[in-house]
Design an enzyme around this catalytic site. Structure first.
Site, PDB file in Angstrom:
ATOM      1  N   GLU A 127       0.854  -1.194   0.000  1.00 14.54           N
ATOM      2  CA  GLU A 127       0.000   0.000   0.000  1.00 14.54           C
ATOM      3  C   GLU A 127       0.891   1.246   0.000  1.00 14.54           C
ATOM      4  OE1 GLU A 127      -1.566   0.556   4.217  1.00 14.54           O
ATOM      5  OE2 GLU A 127      -0.363  -1.260   4.372  1.00 14.54           O
ATOM      6  N   LYS A 129       2.866   4.559   0.987  1.00 15.60           N
ATOM      7  CA  LYS A 129       3.334   5.155   2.238  1.00 15.60           C
ATOM      8  C   LYS A 129       2.959   6.630   2.188  1.00 15.60           C
ATOM      9  CE  LYS A 129       7.277   5.319   5.305  1.00 15.60           C
ATOM     10  NZ  LYS A 129       7.375   6.732   5.612  1.00 15.60           N
ATOM     11  N   ASP A 131       2.690  10.441   3.076  1.00 21.71           N
ATOM     12  CA  ASP A 131       3.613  11.400   3.676  1.00 21.71           C
ATOM     13  C   ASP A 131       2.838  12.390   4.545  1.00 21.71           C
ATOM     14  OD1 ASP A 131       5.991  12.528   4.239  1.00 21.71           O
ATOM     15  OD2 ASP A 131       6.272  13.506   2.298  1.00 21.71           O
ATOM     16  N   TYR A 238      -4.484   2.445   8.694  1.00 19.40           N
ATOM     17  CA  TYR A 238      -3.720   1.304   8.186  1.00 19.40           C
ATOM     18  C   TYR A 238      -3.111   0.420   9.276  1.00 19.40           C
ATOM     19  CZ  TYR A 238       0.014   4.736   8.899  1.00 19.40           C
ATOM     20  OH  TYR A 238       0.829   5.671   9.447  1.00 19.40           O
ATOM     21  N   LYS A 326      11.047   2.832  -0.588  1.00 15.60           N
ATOM     22  CA  LYS A 326      10.959   4.260  -0.901  1.00 15.60           C
ATOM     23  C   LYS A 326      11.103   4.499  -2.404  1.00 15.60           C
ATOM     24  CE  LYS A 326      10.688   6.811   2.469  1.00 15.60           C
ATOM     25  NZ  LYS A 326      11.666   7.278   3.360  1.00 15.60           N
ATOM     26  N   CYS A 432      43.287  18.831  13.575  1.00 13.32           N
ATOM     27  CA  CYS A 432      41.889  19.125  13.892  1.00 13.32           C
ATOM     28  C   CYS A 432      41.657  20.631  13.774  1.00 13.32           C
ATOM     29  CB  CYS A 432      41.577  18.637  15.304  1.00 13.32           C
ATOM     30  SG  CYS A 432      39.985  19.203  15.904  1.00 13.32           S
ATOM     31  N   CYS A 435      40.823  22.043  17.588  1.00 11.43           N
ATOM     32  CA  CYS A 435      41.778  22.119  18.698  1.00 11.43           C
ATOM     33  C   CYS A 435      43.232  22.053  18.246  1.00 11.43           C
ATOM     34  CB  CYS A 435      41.493  21.033  19.729  1.00 11.43           C
ATOM     35  SG  CYS A 435      41.913  19.376  19.159  1.00 11.43           S
ATOM     36  N   CYS A 456      40.335  13.234  15.289  1.00 10.52           N
ATOM     37  CA  CYS A 456      41.132  14.153  16.091  1.00 10.52           C
ATOM     38  C   CYS A 456      41.637  13.395  17.306  1.00 10.52           C
ATOM     39  CB  CYS A 456      40.245  15.322  16.524  1.00 10.52           C
ATOM     40  SG  CYS A 456      40.845  16.209  17.957  1.00 10.52           S
ATOM     41  N   CYS A 462      39.772  18.661  23.079  1.00  8.36           N
ATOM     42  CA  CYS A 462      39.098  19.221  21.908  1.00  8.36           C
ATOM     43  C   CYS A 462      37.715  19.736  22.295  1.00  8.36           C
ATOM     44  CB  CYS A 462      38.988  18.151  20.818  1.00  8.36           C
ATOM     45  SG  CYS A 462      38.198  18.777  19.335  1.00  8.36           S
TER      46      CYS A 462
END
Ligand code: IVH
Length: 719
Positions: A127, A129, A131, A238, A326, A432, A435, A456, A462
């Site tokens: 069925e 989907k 939205d 549903y 989907k 990084c 830091c 890092c 950090c």
């Protein structure tokens, strides 16, 4: 008439309501300008003045606080004003699949779990989907008594008054309906009604809406049901939650019953058995999609027979008997303006493409994740070339971006013809950017390959890691502290004043106490906070001084310990004291504690090591012990079904099982409150041995562990 110059004390109720409405709109307008990086129209000071005015009016007229109030926008969900409803049965979500092969895998997994050959004997419903927003409608003695949004799946918002305005939803059920029934489905706005509403808004000079889904959500969140009533929302049934007596034994049958009770159900639902028929129906719905008067984003497949659904059961958040296929993602062209590096909680450096804003499927996209250094280079996780010809991504490139559902937009490919002559290969940072510590790619111990993540090495030094750690700590599945969103955490972390600073999790819980000093450092006197919101924040913090054990374990942010693992650990150890003692003892890998940890089904060596490493670090021990001065973890809940004869017991399955698959056996035992272990130890209570059982059976006999066969298992659990 404008009332901006009237003192708050002198405002009438009507004027205050009108002004709050104007302020909400104005602030939303300025927010949009500000975040859209357009030139803001007003100064920061003027913006703050508007915000303060809004808060002052709200403090005087708390009953007028709007669902879309600007004071709720940051961190706090608008939900606070709707009462919460705890769902009698959780509202789960669905797994997503994207390709025909994924669908085949899903169907095979169903057969495999049930121990059947894939012979097309199992029927599935297919069925659209929808939205929209999922909704649970509860009827008692045939009358609609409450309506709740999904919320976090466990508790939602009580929107009963608004739901009663939706004509398509029956207020009463026929007399043969069960005494208690929760009908679940999707509230949505038809595309035609959405367009008409936007035309009207534009004609009135008001802000228009982005898409039907958001409009439906906004319409339901109105405090005034007459506004909801004017919005023409619709509904498809549903699914169901609690139900005192099942009126059918298939998914298809249930939906037919809903229809007979007067609920709208989707006419495109079909019952199909072969993969070919299922995929054909998917394509068919895809072709019809543009002509449907409601947005859909895929097709949902569900095992039709409810007894099979029952056997298949659930994973942590979604059923094994259903999935959402989907539709392909939507795509658009845009350019990469820059590449920024974000540093996450575990120190991972994630590159993000800053894009020229572009609309993809109705949503404006400005960023796309670039995952890691290899991805930018055009190399996938297993060393394969990705994108058409493995093109690297450069600043200045024109790219195709794609957005699928709620996932973060991706860069699908680079348009090489449009690459500027000056564009240079991107140099991934070696330090990084936050830091300055070295950023390194670790080598995978098992494969010897370089890890794709650059990390890092700064750890606690950090700032980015520390801040992200705090954000994780307060997040929904961890301590879930409302009012402490990302912005607020940034603010408290940056604050140098000892009365305001939050650097580690325990500081959250001492904030209120540290507030007794000078009025200058009082939170309620600081821009962006007001008396009301500060009180709410403290209440939200105090509310969490008792916390479920699994939330605490998850909140610690141990590498590889997600929500599911945290729940597993909480259930296995029961209390925080038992857990932490065991983890400290497990540092010795010859200890019983180490082997116990590794015996837990679902905990592998990588996870086990990460937990032990966490407890070896004195800094962690210090933070946790300061935290425990402030919060009390509640012992893990008793097993779901404490009345079952195997509740709380540790069970091992071995040999070839003939009446159930291994996965099914495990799911069944867990449903009955047992722990399932992968190997036999002194802690094992029961070994269920099928034919061909070998070393585990021997070991169980040696240790004097009770053993039985499959039939014995079914007799024991009464099935
Ligand atoms: S079944 C236990 N059927 O999708 C699963 N969900 O991603 C119950 N949705 O929260 C959901 N159309 O809001 C189901 N035909 C449909 C649906 C549907 C839309 C939504 C629903 C759910 C989300 C899961």
């Amino acid at each position: 008439m404008s009332t901006e110059s009237v003192a708050v004390e002198d405002l009438t109720l009507e004027d205050a309501a009108a002004e709050l409405e104007r302020l909400a709109k104005a602030l939303a307008h300025h927010d949009a300008l500000y975040h859209g990086k357009d030139a803001p129209e007003i100064s920061d000071a003027d913006y703050d003045a508007l915000k303060r005015r809004n808060e002052e009016i709200e403090a005087r007229f708390p009953e007028l606080i709007r669902a879309d109030s600007p004071s709720r926008k940051v961190g706090a969900a608008p939900s606070a004003i709707f009462q919460q409803i705890t769902h009698a049965r959780p509202m789960l979500s669905l797994d997503n699949v994207f390709s025909d092969d994924d669908v085949r895998d899903f169907i095979s997994s169903v057969y495999r779990f049930l121990g059947l050959l894939p012979d097309n004997s199992i029927a599935f419903t297919a069925e659209p989907k929808i939205d929209g927003l999922s909704m649970s409608l509860r009827y008692e003695s045939g009358r609609l008594v409450s309506a709740a949004t999904r919320g976090d799946g466990t508790t939602g918002e009580n929107v009963t008054a608004n739901i009663r305005t939706i004509k398509e939803i029956p207020q009463t059920l026929p007399s043969d309906a069960p005494a208690v029934v929760e009908v679940r489905g999707e509230v949505y706005m038809a595309k035609g009604d959405f367009l008409a509403l936007n035309e009207q808004m534009a004609a009135e000079g008001k802000q228009t809406y982005v898409n039907p889904r958001n409009t439906a959500a906004g319409s339901l969140r109105q405090l005034d049901p007459t506004i909801t009533a004017s919005r023409k929302l619709k509904f498809f049934a549903y699914a169901w939650g609690e139900i005192s007596e099942m009126p059918a034994d298939t998914q298809f049958g249930m939906v037919e019953v809903f229809k007979s009770w007067g609920f709208p159900v989707n006419p495109l639902m079909q019952r199909l058995s072969s993969i070919e028929a299922i995929l054909e129906h998917y394509n068919d719905i895809g072709l019809k999609r543009p002509d449907l008067d409601y947005d859909i984003d895929g097709v949902v497949y569900k095992v039709d027979r409810l007894d099979l659904q029952q056997r298949l059961g659930f994973r942590s958040r979604s059923p094994r008997w259903a999935t959402a296929h989907k539709f392909p993602a939507e795509q658009a062209f845009t350019t990469v303006e820059n590449i920024d590096i974000q540093v996450g909680r575990t120190g991972a450096l994630t590159p993000v493409a800053r894009l020229t804003p572009v609309t993809v499927g109705g949503v404006v996209v400005t960023n796309a994740t670039l995952h890691n250094a290899d991805y930018i280079e055009g190399i996938g996780n297993s060393g394969e070339r990705i994108r058409e010809e493995g093109h690297d991504i450069r600043i200045g490139d024109t790219v195709i971006v794609q957005r699928a559902g709620d996932v973060i937009p991706q860069v699908l490919d680079v348009v090489m013809e449009k690459r500027p002559a000056t564009a240079e290969r991107y140099q991934f940072p070696k330090i990084c950017p936050v830091c300055g510590s070295h950023a390194v790619r670790e080598r995978n111990e098992k494969t010897g390959k370089l890890d794709s993540v650059t990390r890092c090495t700064g750890g606690f030094v950090c700032r980015a890691q520390a801040v992200e750690h705090l954000k994780h700590f307060v997040s929904r599945n961890a301590f879930d502290i409302e009012g402490l969103g990302s912005k607020q955490i940034d603010f408290f972390f940056e604050a140098e004043d000892p009365a305001l600073s939050i650097k580690t999790a325990p500081d959250i819980f001492t904030l209120e106490k540290r507030q007794s000093g000078s009025p200058l450092t009082k939170l309620e006197n600081i821009d962006g906070f007001g008396k009301v919101s500060v009180r709410k924040l403290y209440d939200a913090i105090n509310d969490r001084r008792q916390v479920a054990l699994h939330r605490l374990i998850y909140a610690l942010g141990i590498r590889h310990v997600g929500e599911t693992t945290a729940k597993l650990l909480a259930r296995s150890y029961g209390s925080y004291a038992a857990f932490s003692e065991a983890m400290k003892a497990a540092a010795d890998t010859t200890s019983e504690a180490w082997s116990d940890l590794n015996t837990i089904d679902g905990i592998g060596e990588v996870v086990a090591r990460a937990i032990v490493e966490f407890y070896k670090e004195p800094r962690n021990i210090d933070v946790v012990s300061r935290l425990l001065e402030q919060v009390t973890p509640l012992d893990a809940e008793a097993p779901v079904s404490s009345s079952s004869p195997v509740a709380g017991k540790t069970v091992v399955f071995t040999g070839s099982l003939e009446k159930m698959t291994r996965d099914e056996a495990k799911a069944m035992a867990e449903r009955l409150g047992a722990k399932v272990a992968g190997s036999v130890s002194k802690k094992t209570d029961l070994l269920v041995a099928g034919p061909g059982a070998g070393s585990k059976l021997e070991k169980a006999r040696e240790l004097g562990v009770e053993t039985t066969d499959e039939d014995g298992w079914f007799v024991l659990i009464g099935g």
